[in-house]
Design an enzyme around this catalytic site. Structure first.
Site, PDB file in Angstrom:
ATOM      1  N   ASN A 168      51.942  -9.663   5.827  1.00  0.00           N
ATOM      2  CA  ASN A 168      51.643 -10.207   4.495  1.00  0.00           C
ATOM      3  C   ASN A 168      52.672  -9.845   3.418  1.00  0.00           C
ATOM      4  O   ASN A 168      52.353  -9.198   2.424  1.00  0.00           O
ATOM      5  CB  ASN A 168      50.268  -9.715   4.039  1.00  0.00           C
ATOM      6  CG  ASN A 168      49.150 -10.666   4.428  1.00  0.00           C
ATOM      7  OD1 ASN A 168      49.400 -11.817   4.790  1.00  0.00           O
ATOM      8  ND2 ASN A 168      47.924 -10.192   4.381  1.00  0.00           N
ATOM      9  N   THR A 242      50.352 -16.307  13.185  1.00  0.00           N
ATOM     10  CA  THR A 242      49.885 -17.638  12.852  1.00  0.00           C
ATOM     11  C   THR A 242      51.091 -18.545  12.703  1.00  0.00           C
ATOM     12  O   THR A 242      52.164 -18.117  12.295  1.00  0.00           O
ATOM     13  CB  THR A 242      49.070 -17.635  11.554  1.00  0.00           C
ATOM     14  OG1 THR A 242      49.828 -17.008  10.519  1.00  0.00           O
ATOM     15  CG2 THR A 242      47.759 -16.880  11.748  1.00  0.00           C
ATOM     16  N   GLY A 279      43.545 -17.061   1.870  1.00  0.00           N
ATOM     17  CA  GLY A 279      42.670 -16.317   2.771  1.00  0.00           C
ATOM     18  C   GLY A 279      42.685 -16.800   4.205  1.00  0.00           C
ATOM     19  O   GLY A 279      41.994 -16.241   5.062  1.00  0.00           O
ATOM     20  N   ASP A 282      43.946 -14.111   6.504  1.00  0.00           N
ATOM     21  CA  ASP A 282      42.924 -13.066   6.637  1.00  0.00           C
ATOM     22  C   ASP A 282      41.823 -13.506   7.590  1.00  0.00           C
ATOM     23  O   ASP A 282      41.279 -12.699   8.347  1.00  0.00           O
ATOM     24  CB  ASP A 282      42.307 -12.749   5.274  1.00  0.00           C
ATOM     25  CG  ASP A 282      43.343 -12.400   4.225  1.00  0.00           C
ATOM     26  OD1 ASP A 282      44.347 -11.761   4.578  1.00  0.00           O
ATOM     27  OD2 ASP A 282      43.151 -12.769   3.050  1.00  0.00           O
TER      28      ASP A 282
END
Length: 341
Positions: A168, A242, A279, A282
């Site tokens: 992140n 991802t 988000g 997350d």
């Protein structure tokens, strides 16, 4: 007894423009609360686990409002310290089509940035814990927050608890140089590393050749090479990325790649029409953690995580309110969107 996952990080107030308005158009903001690690804890509670959130918020009504927001979703907040000057804020303008979303931070001098590891009882926090998770956002907030993150990772490892970090990288918070120095130290105490192809470069210096995130193009073989480099340097048990193909601010391709040092698994790719992408990383992290901590294989955990995060793209706010049955249904192939009666 359900598995206990501890997360550490900042919770902020989120002020977002309604109806896709630009900041200059809007006379009102929608108010909610969120933050990378808080989002993970809430999602895990939603799946039936014990999500425990560790942070520091001001001893004010606003700080209490943030805590109450998490409590309503079952998050254990008894280890949140009180004190400091303020709760961080971020402003969100949601984009559409070719217009990108915009985030403006107002988080300087937030309580979590003026924190000391001595404020936390690690024995109590990690009692009965199966997993500890944090992100690269927290150490970017201040040197004190970085020291807290390191202390927490060390404490978890000393107690034999599996640790994970979502890289992140946030360019508005720190430089690549400082990020790489700090994250390289932190990753020595990490078992599971989660991120994306851009984070691997900015946070740790590993580059995927042939990938340009601004063009929405991915080179899977190039990123596999990055995973191998990361495994060689840090000996992570699992590495997960991802993979976003940004066709526009409204439409993305979404999948994930995971690696255990021996084999790779590339998940199913979802074509998502975005309601709110904040988000989404997350939600992948929480889904992947849920899968691993409940005994799923690496591949099945990744499929659960990417399905959960695909659903999150359709839900306003920071938190993923998709249920366990929602995610399992999508993993099983039910992505029709038909009305459930």
């Amino acid at each position: 007894m359900s598995k206990k996952v501890v997360t550490l990080g900042e919770i902020m107030m989120r002020l977002s423009t309604p109806d896709f308005k630009r900041f200059v158009q809007s006379d009102t903001f929608d108010v909610t609360y969120g933050g990378g690690e808080a989002n993970v804890a809430a999602a895990l509670c939603n799946y039936g686990l014990n999500g425990t959130f560790v942070s520091k918020v001001p001893d004010t009504a606003i700080g209490q409002a943030a805590i109450n927001h998490l409590r309503r979703y079952g998050v254990d907040t008894k280890f949140v310290a009180r004190g400091g000057n303020r709760l961080g804020i971020y402003f969100l303008e949601t984009g559409a089509s070719m217009r990108a979303s915009q985030v403006v931070y107002d988080r300087a001098d937030a309580s979590i940035s003026d924190v000391d590891a001595a404020e936390f009882d690690w024995d109590a926090i990690f009692e009965g814990a199966d997993w500890f998770h944090t992100t690269g956002i927290t150490p970017a907030l201040s040197d004190k927050a970085a020291a807290l993150t390191l202390a927490a990772l060390k404490a978890a490892k000393e107690r034999g608890i599996t640790t994970s970090i979502d890289l992140n990288y946030r360019k508005k918070l720190w430089s690549k140089e400082k990020a790489r120095k700090t994250m390289t130290e932190l990753c020595q105490y990490v078992d599971v590393c989660i991120g994306n192809e851009e984070d691997a470069d900015t946070s740790l210096g590993f580059t995927s050749k042939g990938t340009d995130v601004t063009k929405g193009e991915l080179n899977l073989d190039g990123f596999k090479d990055v995973c191998k480099q990361m495994k060689e340097k840090f000996n992570f048990k699992y590495i997960a990325s991802t993979l976003r193909e940004s066709h526009s601010a409204s439409d993305n391709g979404w999948s994930a790649l995971v690696y255990d040092g021996t084999s790779f698994h590339h998940t199913k790719q979802y074509e998502v029409r975005i309601v709110d992408r904040v988000g989404s990383g997350d939600s992948f992290a929480s889904g992947f953690i849920y899968g691993l901590v409940t005994g799923k294989s690496m591949a099945d955990a990744a499929e659960f995580g990417v399905a959960a995060s695909a659903l999150k793209h359709t839900i306003p706010g920071d938190l993923n309110h998709a249920t366990l049955s929602d995610v399992e249904g999508l993993v099983g192939g039910d992505g029709s969107g038909r009305v459930q009666r």
